[in-house]
Motif scaffolding. Structure first.
Motif, PDB file in Angstrom:
ATOM      1  N   GLU A 228       0.833  -1.202   0.000  1.00  0.00           N
ATOM      2  CA  GLU A 228       0.000   0.000   0.000  1.00  0.00           C
ATOM      3  C   GLU A 228       0.868   1.252   0.000  1.00  0.00           C
ATOM      4  OE1 GLU A 228      -3.612   2.108   2.579  1.00  0.00           O
ATOM      5  OE2 GLU A 228      -2.675   0.245   3.276  1.00  0.00           O
ATOM      6  N   SER A 229       1.946   1.234   0.799  1.00  0.00           N
ATOM      7  CA  SER A 229       2.839   2.396   0.827  1.00  0.00           C
ATOM      8  C   SER A 229       3.533   2.586  -0.508  1.00  0.00           C
ATOM      9  CB  SER A 229       3.869   2.253   1.955  1.00  0.00           C
ATOM     10  OG  SER A 229       4.799   1.233   1.668  1.00  0.00           O
ATOM     11  N   LEU A 230       3.904   1.486  -1.164  1.00  0.00           N
ATOM     12  CA  LEU A 230       4.546   1.579  -2.474  1.00  0.00           C
ATOM     13  C   LEU A 230       3.573   2.093  -3.520  1.00  0.00           C
ATOM     14  CD1 LEU A 230       7.000   1.090  -4.268  1.00  0.00           C
ATOM     15  CD2 LEU A 230       6.245  -1.276  -4.552  1.00  0.00           C
ATOM     16  N   ASP A 231       2.351   1.571  -3.523  1.00  0.00           N
ATOM     17  CA  ASP A 231       1.349   2.035  -4.479  1.00  0.00           C
ATOM     18  C   ASP A 231       1.071   3.530  -4.299  1.00  0.00           C
ATOM     19  OD1 ASP A 231       1.044  -0.417  -5.675  1.00  0.00           O
ATOM     20  OD2 ASP A 231      -0.723  -0.997  -4.513  1.00  0.00           O
ATOM     21  N   THR A 232       1.050   3.978  -3.042  1.00  0.00           N
ATOM     22  CA  THR A 232       0.831   5.401  -2.774  1.00  0.00           C
ATOM     23  C   THR A 232       1.964   6.240  -3.339  1.00  0.00           C
ATOM     24  OG1 THR A 232      -0.407   4.891  -0.761  1.00  0.00           O
ATOM     25  CG2 THR A 232       0.498   7.114  -0.959  1.00  0.00           C
ATOM     26  N   ALA A 233       3.204   5.772  -3.132  1.00  0.00           N
ATOM     27  CA  ALA A 233       4.363   6.502  -3.641  1.00  0.00           C
ATOM     28  C   ALA A 233       4.376   6.554  -5.163  1.00  0.00           C
ATOM     29  CB  ALA A 233       5.644   5.857  -3.126  1.00  0.00           C
ATOM     30  N   LEU A 234       3.924   5.475  -5.805  1.00  0.00           N
ATOM     31  CA  LEU A 234       3.930   5.401  -7.267  1.00  0.00           C
ATOM     32  C   LEU A 234       2.668   5.986  -7.880  1.00  0.00           C
ATOM     33  CD1 LEU A 234       5.272   1.740  -7.713  1.00  0.00           C
ATOM     34  CD2 LEU A 234       6.570   3.867  -7.954  1.00  0.00           C
ATOM     35  N   GLY A 235       1.658   6.264  -7.051  1.00  0.00           N
ATOM     36  CA  GLY A 235       0.378   6.704  -7.587  1.00  0.00           C
ATOM     37  C   GLY A 235      -0.311   5.607  -8.378  1.00  0.00           C
ATOM     38  N   ARG A 236      -0.120   4.383  -7.936  1.00  0.00           N
ATOM     39  CA  ARG A 236      -0.612   3.207  -8.681  1.00  0.00           C
ATOM     40  C   ARG A 236      -1.899   2.682  -8.056  1.00  0.00           C
ATOM     41  NH1 ARG A 236       3.972  -0.817 -10.308  1.00  0.00           N
ATOM     42  NH2 ARG A 236       4.248   0.941 -11.743  1.00  0.00           N
ATOM     43  N   GLU A 237      -2.885   2.408  -8.901  1.00  0.00           N
ATOM     44  CA  GLU A 237      -4.144   1.826  -8.445  1.00  0.00           C
ATOM     45  C   GLU A 237      -4.080   0.312  -8.606  1.00  0.00           C
ATOM     46  OE1 GLU A 237      -8.964   2.036  -9.374  1.00  0.00           O
ATOM     47  OE2 GLU A 237      -7.581   3.451 -10.337  1.00  0.00           O
ATOM     48  N   ARG A 238      -4.662  -0.406  -7.640  1.00  0.00           N
ATOM     49  CA  ARG A 238      -4.579  -1.870  -7.647  1.00  0.00           C
ATOM     50  C   ARG A 238      -5.969  -2.489  -7.547  1.00  0.00           C
ATOM     51  NH1 ARG A 238      -0.394  -5.008  -7.216  1.00  0.00           N
ATOM     52  NH2 ARG A 238       0.854  -3.138  -6.786  1.00  0.00           N
ATOM     53  N   ALA A 239      -6.182  -3.532  -8.325  1.00  0.00           N
ATOM     54  CA  ALA A 239      -7.448  -4.261  -8.265  1.00  0.00           C
ATOM     55  C   ALA A 239      -7.557  -5.008  -6.946  1.00  0.00           C
ATOM     56  CB  ALA A 239      -7.545  -5.230  -9.434  1.00  0.00           C
ATOM     57  N   GLU A 240      -8.774  -5.321  -6.535  1.00  0.00           N
ATOM     58  CA  GLU A 240      -8.996  -6.084  -5.313  1.00  0.00           C
ATOM     59  C   GLU A 240      -9.142  -7.564  -5.637  1.00  0.00           C
ATOM     60  OE1 GLU A 240     -12.260  -4.603  -3.095  1.00  0.00           O
ATOM     61  OE2 GLU A 240     -11.412  -2.598  -2.824  1.00  0.00           O
ATOM     62  N   TRP A 241      -8.697  -8.397  -4.695  1.00  0.00           N
ATOM     63  CA  TRP A 241      -8.808  -9.844  -4.887  1.00  0.00           C
ATOM     64  C   TRP A 241     -10.264 -10.257  -4.720  1.00  0.00           C
ATOM     65  CZ3 TRP A 241      -6.025 -13.428  -7.051  1.00  0.00           C
ATOM     66  CH2 TRP A 241      -6.339 -14.778  -6.830  1.00  0.00           C
ATOM     67  N   PRO A 242     -10.862 -10.887  -5.711  1.00  0.00           N
ATOM     68  CA  PRO A 242     -12.285 -11.234  -5.618  1.00  0.00           C
ATOM     69  C   PRO A 242     -12.518 -12.390  -4.655  1.00  0.00           C
ATOM     70  CG  PRO A 242     -11.342 -12.128  -7.630  1.00  0.00           C
ATOM     71  CD  PRO A 242     -10.263 -11.293  -6.994  1.00  0.00           C
TER      72      PRO A 242
END
Length: 489
Positions: free
Chosen positions: A95-109
């Motif tokens: 989550e911290s990495l995605d925030t730093a990269l501005g990256r959106e991630r899909a959720e596990w269904p």
């Protein structure tokens, strides 16, 4: 890119890692002889879940293990608790990495009723090497019932936990050989077979472990935990999650090579531009083959010659058009050359500049939520090289993991140190973020060139490497011919 607090695991992560350290130390010395502090560590792991639905079950398991009653059910419960704690740390880091990269991630269904929950990497088939001829029915060994094979895996892992890493000897390690052979005979269990084979090989290479000064404690505990959970009935052999099929253009970013003495996997990272005009997505696709320890370097590519489209895309730096190829929830494409063809040139750095920032990242399967498995593709530019080879990104220093550069490609630490732009995988290991280069732009003889790990997928372009590869390729041909003779007898 990784400024601010992105290098921290988040609130509570240090406490979770301390609980993991305590339990892993108990595995070092064996659950059969728990000293007071190690018994307390096992109890502390269970106590962390006291307010959760797992609380009672883990408390019962911890009490039983501390008292010396170590059953498969109790070990499975503790392994589940360990992987849950590890997953929480993974999620905080990602989550911290995605925030730093501005990256959106899909959720596990959520898993549909009656379907397995592992998905992703655990569900991928292991591709048989072209170097291994098909076995005629008459030559096939008798296949044991899957339940018996998995029971054997759990029994061996239980013995390891009771004995502890310090007590492992050659006899205990050798007991895994027959189990691995039986796993390899069942296609659905080959991924577990490779995991167990590699784990046993590491233990064997470290024997006698009792006198070893340093042990890869966290790594062996991770392998033990994953193997135990994958060996549960129905995890690998149950009904697989349904996979969607996708079509579109695949822009290759680079290939990560995972090599063991008896297996190698080429994992290609790419951006998928869907044919229907949907949002670009980060995807991976992997091909894996069995091998012997004498096949190394550029000769490894010879083992994957059946995947000509994928190899051509890597070597010639071209994009790939795919049609109706299965895509798992984990972002893994189940590769099939029949559903792909090589298209226009596509430089990996140009592809990263154009498509990487807006691509949707895939969800992470439950059993893959381990911090050391984080491998997020990124593009870094405009950095300065520090004395130790790290990248200074203007105040934030990112360590470069040059040890991960594969010997089967032309990308070297020297080229990385001379680079001005890099596509690589951000990883978390030993408490810090690192970058594993997949492709770089560097000056060679005053000319800017791009060098990638997959450039030699169709054979080395360097004359010295080509000569060495030719000698190794002869070994591959000889081994393939001998294997064919043995299997025809």
């Amino acid at each position: 890119m990784l400024g601010g607090d992105s290098g921290k695991a988040g609130e509570g992560a240090e406490e979770a890692l301390a609980l993991l350290d305590g339990f892993d130390d108990a595995l070092v010395h064996g659950l059969a002889r728990l000293a007071d502090e190690r018994a307390d560590a096992v109890a502390a792991l269970a106590a962390a879940f006291a307010a959760t639905p797992l609380g009672d079950r883990l408390a019962e398991a911890a009490d039983a293990v501390v008292s010396g009653s170590i059953t498969q059910e109790h070990l499975t419960a503790l392994a589940g608790g360990r992987v849950a704690l590890s997953g929480a740390v993974h999620d905080a880091l990602l989550e911290s990495l995605d925030t730093a990269l501005g990256r959106e991630r899909a959720e596990w269904p959520p898993a549909p009723d009656g379907l397995g929950t592992t998905g992703g990497a655990a569900a991928q088939p292991v591709v048989q090497s072209a170097a291994q001829p098909a076995v005629e029915p008459a030559a096939q060994p008798a296949v044991q019932p899957v339940g018996n094979v998995l029971g054997g895996v759990r029994s061996w892992l239980r013995e390891l936990a009771i004995t502890g890493w310090r007590g492992v000897d050659h006899d205990l390690v050798s007991a895994a050989d027959q189990i691995v052979e039986a796993l390899l005979a069942a296609p659905d269990l080959r991924r577990l077979a490779v995991l167990l084979d590699g784990f046993a090989a590491e233990l064997r290479a470290s024997c006698p472990i009792g006198s070893a000064e340093h042990l890869p404690v966290r790594r062996w505990a991770d392998l033990w935990t994953r193997a135990l959970l994958l060996s549960q009935d129905g995890v690998l052999t149950g009904e697989p999650r349904p996979a969607a099929t996708v079509s579109g253009r695949l822009l290759v970013l680079g290939v990560d090579v995972h090599e063991h003495a008896t297996a190698v996997q080429f994992q290609v990272h790419a951006v998928l531009e869907p044919a229907d005009g949907g949002r670009p997505r980060l995807v991976r696709t992997s091909v894996a083959v069995a091998k012997v320890d004498t096949i190394v370097g550029p000769a490894l590519w010879k083992l994957t010659q059946r995947h000509k489209i994928l190899l051509a895309a890597l070597a010639d730096r071209r994009c790939v058009e795919i049609t109706d190829m299965p895509l798992l929830d984990s972002g893994d494409l189940v590769w099939d050359d029949d559903h792909a063809f090589v298209s226009k040139p596509a430089d990996p750095l140009a592809a990263a500049r154009l498509c990487l920032s807006g691509a949707l990242a895939p969800a992470v399967p439950p059993l893959d939520r381990v911090a050391v498995r984080i491998a997020e593709p990124v593009l870094v530019e405009g950095y300065k090289i520090t004395k130790d080879g790290s990248f200074d990104l203007g105040g934030t220093v990112l360590a470069v993991d040059a040890q991960r550069l594969p010997e089967c490609g032309p990308l070297t630490p020297k080229l990385v140190a001379a680079s001005s732009a890099c596509v690589g995988l951000v990883r978390w290991d030993a408490g810090r973020w690192t970058l594993q280069p997949l492709a770089v732009q560097a000056k060679v003889k005053r000319e800017a060139v791009v060098v990638a790990t997959g450039d030699w997928a169709l054979g080395p372009t360097d004359p010295k490497a080509a000569k060495a590869e030719a000698r190794a390729a002869d070994a591959v041909t000889v081994l393939r011919e001998r294997a064919g003779r043995l299997l025809r007898r």
